[in-house]
Motif scaffolding. Structure first.
Motif, short mmCIF file in Angstrom:
data_model
loop_
_atom_site.label_atom_id
_atom_site.label_comp_id
_atom_site.label_asym_id
_atom_site.label_seq_id
_atom_site.Cartn_x
_atom_site.Cartn_y
_atom_site.Cartn_z
N UNK A 184 -10.54 1.26 -1.98
CA UNK A 184 -10.09 2.22 -2.82
C UNK A 184 -9.46 3.14 -2.30
N UNK A 185 -9.76 3.95 -1.11
CA UNK A 185 -9.06 4.92 -0.52
C UNK A 185 -7.62 4.45 0.20
N UNK A 186 -7.89 3.31 0.92
CA UNK A 186 -6.82 2.59 1.36
C UNK A 186 -5.71 2.29 0.42
N UNK A 187 -6.02 1.83 -0.73
CA UNK A 187 -5.16 1.07 -1.56
C UNK A 187 -4.53 2.28 -2.61
N UNK A 209 -2.28 4.57 0.79
CA UNK A 209 -1.32 3.64 1.43
C UNK A 209 -0.50 2.52 0.49
N UNK A 210 -1.33 2.45 -0.49
CA UNK A 210 -1.11 1.25 -1.45
C UNK A 210 -0.44 1.62 -2.64
N UNK A 211 0.10 3.11 -2.25
CA UNK A 211 0.86 3.41 -3.64
C UNK A 211 0.17 3.31 -5.06
N UNK A 212 -1.08 3.87 -4.99
CA UNK A 212 -1.89 4.03 -6.34
C UNK A 212 -2.48 2.96 -6.49
N UNK A 213 -2.72 1.57 -5.68
CA UNK A 213 -3.27 0.31 -5.89
C UNK A 213 -2.33 -0.59 -6.17
N UNK A 214 -0.87 -0.41 -6.06
CA UNK A 214 -0.06 -1.39 -6.49
C UNK A 214 -0.09 -2.59 -5.32
#
Length: 272
Positions: free
Chosen positions: A129-132, A135-140
Motif C-alpha cells: 500500500x505504501x509503495x503503490x 511511487x505508484x501515483x496513488x495506486x494507479x
C-alpha cells in the motif's frame, strides 16, 4: 485424458475461463473423508450430498434463473458496453484503474490478515500500500508487483471460514458474482471495512468520524458509489473480453461449471 481448468470471472456476469491441457496428468482422486473429520463439512447439507459442501445448492431452481438473468445482462448490456469502453480507453489506463480500485480495498485485506494471524501477509499488505500509494501515483501503478512483493488476497469470507463458519448454501444474486452464504456475509463485511464507504462517500454513518461528503448529502454519495461500482465492473469486463470469448459455446453446463469452480477456489483460499 483431457483436463479442463475453470476459473470464475470477477465481473457481474458469472462467466468462466476454460483452458484445455491435453498433456496434463489425470487429477488424483481425493481420499474419502468422513464428515466428522472434514473441517469443511457443512452440517446443513443433506446426507446424500458430498462432504465439504461442494454441491450444496438447495436453492438451485432459483439460482439457475438468476444465473441466466445475469448471463443475458452480460450478453446484451455489459459486454457491448465493455467493447465500446475498450475501444476508447487504452489498455494501460484500464490496468491503472483496476490497480487503483484494488489499492483502495487495502484496509479490508490488512484487517483480515491480522484477524487470521497472518502477520507476514499483513506486513506485505502495508508495504504494498505504501509503495503503490506513493511511487505508484496513488495506486494507479502496481509498483510492488514489479518488485515481486505479493501476498494472497484475504477477505472477510475467508476469515469466517478460518474461524470455522461453514459455507452454507450456494447463492446467486442479480448483478453480483456467486457466493456461498458465508461469503455473502463476508462480502457485506468487506463493504463495511472499506473506508471509502464511511469516510469519503458515506453509506455507513460513524459518529465522530468526518467524511469528505457530509452524511446528510446522500444523493451525492449514492451517485458516486453507483458510478464507481459501474466503472469498476465495466473496466474489469473490458480487461477480460478476450478471456471469456467463446466460453459459453464450449461449456455444456455453464452454471455447474461456474459453481464448482467458485466453491473449489474458495476452499483453496481458506486452506492457504
Amino acid at each position: 485424458m483431457k483436463t479442463v481448468q475453470v476459473a470464475v470471472a470477477p465481473a457481474v456476469s458469472s462467466n468462466v475461463i476454460l483452458v484445455a491441457n491435453k498433456n496434463a496428468p489425470p487429477a488424483a482422486t481425493e481420499p474419502t473423508v468422513e464428515p466428522a473429520e472434514d473441517p469443511f463439512y457443512d452440517p446443513f447439507a443433506k446426507s446424500d450430498e458430498p462432504a465439504g459442501g461442494e454441491e450444496y445448492d438447495p436453492w438451485e431452481p432459483l439460482n439457475t434463473k438468476v444465473f441466466e438473468f445475469n448471463r443475458q445482462v452480460d450478453r446484451w448490456v455489459l459486454k457491448p458496453a465493455a467493447q465500446g469502453y475498450n475501444a476508447v480507453v487504452p489498455n494501460p489506463v484500464q490496468i491503472g484503474i483496476s490497480n487503483l480500485f484494488y489499492n483502495i480495498r487495502f484496509p479490508s485485506r490488512l484487517i483480515n490478515n491480522l484477524a487470521q494471524g497472518k502477520l507476514s501477509g499483513a506486513g506485505t499488505e502495508v508495504g504494498r500500500f505504501l509503495l503503490n500509494s506513493t511511487f505508484g501515483l496513488g495506486g494507479l501503478v502496481d509498483v510492488a508487483k514489479y518488485m515481486d512483493i505479493t501476498t494472497p488476497e484475504e477477505d472477510t469470507g475467508q476469515t469466517l471460514g478460518y474461524y470455522g463458519m461453514k459455507p452454507g448454501p450456494y447463492v446467486v444474486l442479480p448483478f453480483l458474482p456467486p457466493f456461498t452464504l458465508r461469503d455473502l456475509i463476508g462480502y457485506v463485511g468487506d463493504i463495511a471495512l472499506n473506508p471509502i464507504n464511511w469516510m469519503v462517500f458515506p453509506i455507513i454513518e460513524v459518529n465522530g468520524i468526518p467524511s469528505l461528503v457530509a452524511h446528510h448529502n446522500r444523493t451525492t454519495s449514492s451517485i458516486a458509489q453507483i458510478g464507481g461500482r459501474v466503472e469498476e465492473i465495466l473496466n474489469d469486463r473490458s480487461l477480460n473480453l478476450e478471456k471469456f470469448q467463446g466460453v459459453e459455446e464450449a461449456t455444456l453446463d455453464l452454471y455447474t461449471a461456474v459453481k464448482n469452480a467458485y466453491i473449489q477456489k474458495r476452499r483453496n483460499a481458506i486452506r492457504e
